[in-house]
Design an enzyme around this catalytic site. Structure first.
Site, mmCIF file in Angstrom:
data_model
loop_
_atom_site.group_PDB
_atom_site.id
_atom_site.type_symbol
_atom_site.label_atom_id
_atom_site.label_comp_id
_atom_site.label_asym_id
_atom_site.label_seq_id
_atom_site.Cartn_x
_atom_site.Cartn_y
_atom_site.Cartn_z
ATOM 1 N N SER A 133 45.245 35.631 32.322
ATOM 2 C CA SER A 133 45.676 35.805 33.698
ATOM 3 C C SER A 133 46.589 37.030 33.743
ATOM 4 O O SER A 133 46.261 38.078 33.181
ATOM 5 C CB SER A 133 46.384 34.536 34.204
ATOM 6 O OG SER A 133 46.782 34.674 35.552
ATOM 7 N N TYR A 147 43.987 40.547 44.180
ATOM 8 C CA TYR A 147 44.178 40.335 42.744
ATOM 9 C C TYR A 147 45.023 39.083 42.528
ATOM 10 O O TYR A 147 44.692 38.228 41.695
ATOM 11 C CB TYR A 147 44.845 41.565 42.132
ATOM 12 C CG TYR A 147 44.937 41.532 40.627
ATOM 13 C CD1 TYR A 147 43.795 41.485 39.837
ATOM 14 C CD2 TYR A 147 46.171 41.561 39.982
ATOM 15 C CE1 TYR A 147 43.873 41.471 38.455
ATOM 16 C CE2 TYR A 147 46.265 41.546 38.609
ATOM 17 C CZ TYR A 147 45.122 41.495 37.839
ATOM 18 O OH TYR A 147 45.215 41.463 36.464
ATOM 19 N N LYS A 151 43.982 35.393 40.665
ATOM 20 C CA LYS A 151 44.765 34.913 39.527
ATOM 21 C C LYS A 151 45.514 33.627 39.846
ATOM 22 O O LYS A 151 45.614 32.740 38.996
ATOM 23 C CB LYS A 151 45.736 36.004 39.063
ATOM 24 C CG LYS A 151 45.036 37.224 38.469
ATOM 25 C CD LYS A 151 44.131 36.857 37.297
ATOM 26 C CE LYS A 151 43.552 38.091 36.609
ATOM 27 N NZ LYS A 151 42.675 37.741 35.460
#
Length: 277
Positions: A133, A147, A151
């Site tokens: 991650s 993004y 994650k």
């Protein structure tokens, strides 16, 4: 000697881990999107290094490759879901195609790898799942909304899976690195086309993400070594934070989150049902 399955072994942490593991004598089953990108490792290590072409966005292909790795290697001890890329820009600047591709890769692709591996790990009586991650799975930055979304999503998935598979002897670790001196920022990072409305705003700071004049703090070789070492820790660490920058961002974000929520204790309780049971 252990056997590892790692997605995205042609660059970044995937490449670093693969080189270190092969050098110490472990077997690696690696996947690449670009065929021929690890020919040097195949030539050097031969049968010790098993390679398949895979784009994790192709969910059906993910299961085929994972099944094939187990069929040909017999056992896989550690599965590392590493393939992914960065997409930066204000949410409004991103195209629909960019949004979909980001989530297909970083979230849905990672989920597919884990789901494909679980039946095999259960059947063999255990193993380890490692999800790469970022500190951005716990903290957020303007210009990184998609993004962060991918994650945060995969971290929630993996944390829940950890509780599901613990009875089968399967350990789960979520790796949260800070910036590292890999080619991630330059080769795989995508930037949205800028909108003038965001000029001079916090979201515009990501437009300089590919500037080589500001190198990252993290040593990718040391980070890869830490990830590898975590596979031997018992019990598996649920989270592995790498880099002083990552530690700072994650701990600050967690403290801020608690500070926002803890004052709401009485107000939250006030909404509980108070009528007849």
């Amino acid at each position: 000697m252990a056997t590892w399955f790692i997605t995205g072994v042609n660059s970044g942490f995937g490449r670093q881990m693969t080189e270190q593991l092969l050098e110490r004598g472990d077997r690696v089953a690696g996947t690449v999107r670009k065929e021929g990108s690890v020919d040097d490792l195949q030539a050097k290590y031969g049968d010790q290094f098993w390679v398949a072409h895979l784009d994790v966005r192709d969910i059906s292909r993910v299961r085929v490759v994972v099944d094939q790795a187990w069929a040909e290697l017999g056992r896989v001890d550690v599965v590392v879901s590493n393939a992914g890329y960065g997409l930066f820009g204000a949410a409004e600047e991103l195209t629909d195609e960019q949004v979909r591709a980001q989530l297909d890769t970083n979230l849905l692709g990672s989920i597919a790898v884990v789901r494909a591996a679980l039946p095999h790990l259960r059947a063999q009586g255990g193993g380890r799942l490692i999800q790469i991650s970022t500190y951005g799975g716990q903290a957020t930055n303007p210009g990184a909304s998609l993004y962060n979304a991918g994650k945060w999503g995969i971290e929630g998935f993996m944390e829940s899976v950890a509780k599901e598979v613990a009875p089968f002897g399967i350990g789960v670790t979520i790796v949260e690195p800070g910036g590292a001196r890999t080619e991630f920022r330059f080769d795989s990072l995508q930037l949205a086309a800028p909108l003038p409305a965001y000029d001079g705003t916090p979201a515009a700071m990501v437009r300089g993400a590919k500037d080589r004049g500001h190198p990252s703090l993290g040593d990718p070789a040391r980070m890869a070594a830490s990830i590898i070492a975590s596979a031997d820790q018992q019990p598996a660490p649920l989270r592995l934070v790498l880099g002083s920058d990552a530690y700072k961002f994650v701990t600050t974000a967690l403290r801020e989150r608690l500070a926002q929520i803890e004052p709401q204790q009485l107000a939250a309780a006030a909404t509980d049902w108070s009528g007849p049971q």
